[in-house]
Enzyme design. Sequence first.
Site, PDB file in Angstrom:
ATOM      1  N   LYS A 101       0.861  -1.181   0.000  1.00 42.00           N
ATOM      2  CA  LYS A 101       0.000   0.000   0.000  1.00 42.00           C
ATOM      3  C   LYS A 101       0.899   1.233   0.000  1.00 42.00           C
ATOM      4  CE  LYS A 101      -3.064   2.868   2.636  1.00 42.00           C
ATOM      5  NZ  LYS A 101      -3.416   3.294   3.993  1.00 42.00           N
ATOM      6  N   GLY A 162      -8.041   9.340  10.001  1.00 42.96           N
ATOM      7  CA  GLY A 162      -8.307   9.433  11.431  1.00 42.96           C
ATOM      8  C   GLY A 162      -9.351  10.445  11.841  1.00 42.96           C
ATOM      9  N   ALA A 188      -9.457   5.739   4.507  1.00 39.14           N
ATOM     10  CA  ALA A 188      -9.317   6.899   5.393  1.00 39.14           C
ATOM     11  C   ALA A 188     -10.613   7.683   5.556  1.00 39.14           C
ATOM     12  CB  ALA A 188      -8.229   7.853   4.911  1.00 39.14           C
ATOM     13  N   GLY A 189     -10.897   8.038   6.809  1.00 41.48           N
ATOM     14  CA  GLY A 189     -11.969   8.973   7.105  1.00 41.48           C
ATOM     15  C   GLY A 189     -13.276   8.379   7.578  1.00 41.48           C
ATOM     16  N   ASN A 210      -8.742   1.789  10.098  1.00 42.82           N
ATOM     17  CA  ASN A 210      -7.979   1.453  11.292  1.00 42.82           C
ATOM     18  C   ASN A 210      -8.542   2.171  12.521  1.00 42.82           C
ATOM     19  OD1 ASN A 210      -4.421   1.630  12.209  1.00 42.82           O
ATOM     20  ND2 ASN A 210      -6.148   0.814  13.286  1.00 42.82           N
ATOM     21  N   THR A 211      -8.449   3.502  12.524  1.00 41.22           N
ATOM     22  CA  THR A 211      -8.817   4.274  13.707  1.00 41.22           C
ATOM     23  C   THR A 211     -10.274   4.066  14.106  1.00 41.22           C
ATOM     24  OG1 THR A 211      -7.195   5.942  13.060  1.00 41.22           O
ATOM     25  CG2 THR A 211      -8.788   6.586  14.728  1.00 41.22           C
TER      26      THR A 211
END
Length: 260
Positions: A101, A162, A188-189, A210-211
Amino acid sequence: MRKDPLVIAGREYQSRLLVGTGKYKDFAETRAAIDAAGAEIVTVALRRMNLGQSKDAPNLLEFLPADRFTILPNTAGCYTAEDAVRTCRLARELGDWKLVKLEVIGDPQTLYPDMRQTYDAAKTLIAEGFEVMVYSVDDPVACKTFAEMGCVAVMPLAAPIGSGLGIRNPYNLRIILEQATVPILVDAGVGTASDVAVALELGCDGVLLNTAIAAAKDPILMAEAMRQGVEAGRKAFLAGRMPRKLYASASSPVDGLFFE
């Protein structure tokens, strides 16, 4: 559900949810969340996680065996094409990983990608035989360029990394999806399961996050919710939603009424 695998670089995966490994309290919680999410592809920041670089620190691979998971090394923390390429070469040396990635950050506050540096890194990596999944802005032209140059998947952001803001521009995503020739995964997001469902309902091939799991009050429960959100969103996309209408349309028949 019908057989509907996610295909990346010629390999089939049953899960459309890809997860990261950062921000958990320990590797045991990381593994528990990954299992709850049902993920098969797990991305790891080589600059932040030990995958064998250090003999004196816990090795994440002891918790994520390669015979069960596809490890996706990423270049998080890289701000130049040179650093990103060097990191991917290290991944190949450590684990013979060629599926990577790619992300090259341009701004430490927003963590938006530097598209010029990302393009330069992708060009070099593809020439060296890497299979590149690339993190990009949600720009249809940029995403099309990455696909045409040989990236095996394009991963436009939904919102800043995040942030948990969810999908801010579904219209750009729709354009990206209409012209896609490789898998498109939101990266993301996203903040919760409904964000994931929306991405899949739009037609995205998957989501990487992830977050949203690691920062939840109950990461394991959130991982389960994310898995179910992906499954529900994909089923809704395949089923085809009803058209939107300005006015009402009765669902009950209007002829043969009892009082007529």
